[in-house]
Design a protein around this motif. Structure first.
Motif, PDB file in Angstrom:
ATOM      1  N   UNK A  42      40.844  39.222  39.166  1.00  0.00           N
ATOM      2  CA  UNK A  42      40.386  38.140  38.295  1.00  0.00           C
ATOM      3  C   UNK A  42      40.118  38.644  36.878  1.00  0.00           C
ATOM      4  N   UNK A  43      39.552  39.851  36.741  1.00  0.00           N
ATOM      5  CA  UNK A  43      39.305  40.402  35.407  1.00  0.00           C
ATOM      6  C   UNK A  43      40.611  40.690  34.686  1.00  0.00           C
ATOM      7  N   UNK A  68      41.799  32.088  35.586  1.00  0.00           N
ATOM      8  CA  UNK A  68      41.947  33.221  36.503  1.00  0.00           C
ATOM      9  C   UNK A  68      41.376  32.889  37.876  1.00  0.00           C
ATOM     10  N   UNK A  69      40.238  32.178  37.904  1.00  0.00           N
ATOM     11  CA  UNK A  69      39.675  31.782  39.192  1.00  0.00           C
ATOM     12  C   UNK A  69      40.594  30.849  39.952  1.00  0.00           C
ATOM     13  N   UNK A  70      41.223  29.882  39.256  1.00  0.00           N
ATOM     14  CA  UNK A  70      42.154  28.963  39.931  1.00  0.00           C
ATOM     15  C   UNK A  70      43.378  29.699  40.442  1.00  0.00           C
ATOM     16  N   UNK A  71      43.879  30.672  39.656  1.00  0.00           N
ATOM     17  CA  UNK A  71      45.082  31.405  40.080  1.00  0.00           C
ATOM     18  C   UNK A  71      44.786  32.264  41.303  1.00  0.00           C
ATOM     19  N   UNK A  72      43.687  33.010  41.287  1.00  0.00           N
ATOM     20  CA  UNK A  72      43.373  33.868  42.430  1.00  0.00           C
ATOM     21  C   UNK A  72      43.092  33.064  43.696  1.00  0.00           C
ATOM     22  N   UNK A 111      47.111  24.063  37.345  1.00  0.00           N
ATOM     23  CA  UNK A 111      46.162  23.619  38.358  1.00  0.00           C
ATOM     24  C   UNK A 111      44.791  24.196  38.043  1.00  0.00           C
ATOM     25  N   UNK A 112      43.771  23.350  38.100  1.00  0.00           N
ATOM     26  CA  UNK A 112      42.417  23.797  37.758  1.00  0.00           C
ATOM     27  C   UNK A 112      41.432  23.241  38.767  1.00  0.00           C
ATOM     28  N   UNK A 113      40.587  24.103  39.314  1.00  0.00           N
ATOM     29  CA  UNK A 113      39.549  23.683  40.252  1.00  0.00           C
ATOM     30  C   UNK A 113      38.378  23.067  39.499  1.00  0.00           C
TER      31      UNK A 113
END
Length: 542
Positions: free
Chosen positions: A70-71, A82-86, A204-206
């Motif tokens: 994520x970093x 990064x959070x949505x991708x991981x 895409x986004x949470x």
């Protein structure tokens, strides 16, 4: 009866855990589309790189590695992107693992079936649902070669499973293979390239509860204004403060729009996904959120007022209404659909059949009983041999999609779904109910009888009908009713139909001219005498 398997208990199907709605992005400018393509291409490349890292980690992946991934992505995009991708990467890896396990189970079933059939004499008949030997020496030899192929394939897949290796294609394996067969797919190289890029874009986004309008990355106001937080590498394209880009169009959700507006106004989490359809040359936006957990209705409460039994078939849904005692009420219903044509046409056919069924159940205020079907082990050609039409029929049944749509649509109408074990419902329904329910004006099919069996199993009743007692022990000489009736059912004590026959001096009970006269029988509330009768006066004192 020793060969029958144990029937699992019925249960109430829980409602859908989430909701997804979609709307079109109409009125986009050329600049808007260019920005969406650049953002999707950049984030798609980051998602591909993150998926490669996750697959290389295998079973040794832990929380520390997740934080490092994520970093690494946050520097080129943002912490939320990064959070949505991981998270999407983890979901895709887990889906690949589940598919790998299902593939192993399918191979094991095929290997065991071939071994069992090879061990039997050629031409031997099957028994208790298990297939017999192969029909000829040629088929036996071909299956012996196929056994070695499946065993080698099973060894390789098991090795991948134990090592934690998965094989994932971003964009889809089917679309990737069609690149080498463009003529068969009906595509040009440019059309295929556009589809391939659109499938690999990531937009895409949470959602986040407590943030403005429930999502900080892709934000949509109740008025329909769409704005996107641009990645750090594309911050120069922003047309609004804080590195955001506002689209020129407005979004309007026609389905569940009020629910969505309530969530975004209250700042509750809503996830968004922007995707492009190359065939229609249109952009779409999908909003999704989780439903709060609700208490499931007790099974005893569902059974209190009866329910509707439903049997799913290749071209129709057979349904029959049952009362609380398991007796069929009224006439059977049939809801047709055609599983031909394009995927969207088949999906629409299933939806139309389900909504007609649910509206009919809602009018009577009843729950719906269905079979808990799973044809995963039934589709293999090793079990059904050369019965290609039967295998095609089973593979064409949309069991998973129909059940998912049925549960979600029933939740909107407030209808409870009860799932039952599908064991022997068609066989026992035809055996015990098809002939008794047949009359001059009604010809129920085997599927209608199966719907009755499904409903009775959901009610906790035995599928077998109540057996009539021997003639000497019947209350009436002929025509004893085997169907159950409530004590307050009108006509339950009425006359039985008169059976024609030769007249004798001895008329059996219920056959005479006064069979329908309740006063001619010695029953409570009716006089047995036919002459005028007056009570004698009684002294008031001794």
């Amino acid at each position: 009866m020793g060969g029958l398997r144990e029937v699992a208990a019925s249960f109430v199907v829980p409602g859908p855990s989430g909701v997804a709605i979609r709307a079109g992005l109409k009125g986009l400018t050329g600049q808007d589309e260019a920005v969406l393509r650049q953002v999707g291409d950049l984030l798609g490349s980051l998602a591909s790189r993150d998926l490669r890292v996750r697959c290389a980690a295998g079973l040794g992946h832990d929380g520390e590695q997740w934080a490092r991934r994520k970093r690494a992505l946050s520097g080129e995009s943002s912490s939320r992107w990064a959070g949505s991708i991981t998270k999407a990467t983890h979901d895709q890896w887990a889906l690949a693992r589940r598919g790998q396990l299902a593939h192993i189970q399918s191979l094991q079933t095929g290997v065991e079936t071939i071994r069992r059939r090879l061990s039997q004499p050629i031409g031997a008949n099957g028994c208790k649902g298990a297939p017999g030997g192969y029909g000829s020496e040629r088929e036996w030899f071909a299956k012996s070669r196929r056994l070695h192929v499946l065993e080698d394939r099973l060894v390789r897949v098991r090795a991948d499973w134990e090592a934690g290796r998965v094989r994932v294609v971003r964009g889809g394996k089917k679309l990737l293979n069609s690149r080498h067969h463009l003529e068969a797919a009906g595509l040009t190289e440019a059309q295929w390239r556009l589809r391939w890029q659109a499938e690999r874009w990531f937009l895409r986004a949470d959602g986040e509860s407590g943030k403005p309008y429930g999502n900080e990355t892709i934000r949509i106001t109740p008025e329909g204004e769409v704005s996107i937080r641009l990645p750090a590498a594309l911050a120069g394209l922003a047309n609004a403060p804080h590195g955001r880009y506002v689209l020129a169009c407005r979004v309007r959700f026609r389905h569940r729009g009020e629910q969505w507006a309530d969530r975004v106004t209250a700042g509750r989490a809503v996830a968004y996904r922007i995707h492009y359809d190359p065939d229609r040359n249109r952009w779409y936006l999908t909003a999704s959120w989780q439903n709060p957990s609700v208490t499931t209705v007790p099974l005893s409460a569902v059974r209190a007022g009866g329910l509707v039994g439903m049997d799913m078939n290749a071209d129709h849904l057979a349904a029959w209404r049952l009362d609380a005692h398991g007796n069929p009420v009224g006439a059977p219903r049939r809801f047709d659909y055609q599983l031909t044509g394009t995927a969207s046409h088949r999906d629409a056919q299933v939806r139309h059949a389900l909504i007609r069924l649910l509206h009919w159940s809602a009018r009577h205020g009843l729950s719906l009983a269905i079979e808990d079907l799973d044809f995963t082990a039934e589709k293999t050609r090793e079990k059904h041999g050369r019965r290609k039409q039967f295998r095609k029929l089973i593979s064409g049944l949309p069991t998973a999609r129909l059940r998912a749509r049925l549960v979600s649509m029933a939740a909107e109408l407030g209808i409870t779904i009860v799932a039952v074990d599908p064991a022997y419902t068609s066989r026992w329904g035809a055996q015990h109910w098809q002939k008794p329910l047949t009359s001059k004006t009604r010809k129920p099919t085997r599927h209608d009888a199966a719907a009755v069996a499904i409903g009775r199993r959901a009610l906790g009743c035995a599928i077998r009908r109540r057996t009539a007692p021997p003639p000497p022990h019947r209350s009436d000489a002929v025509g004893h009713r085997t169907a159950q009736a409530r004590p307050d059912t009108p006509g339950r004590e009425g006359p039985r139909p008169r059976v024609p026959g030769p007249r004798t001096r001895s008329v059996p009970p219920g056959r005479g001219a006064k069979a329908g006269d309740q006063c001619a029988h010695n029953r409570s509330g009716h006089t047995a005498e036919h002459e005028p009768w007056t009570q004698d006066s009684l002294p008031l004192s001794p």
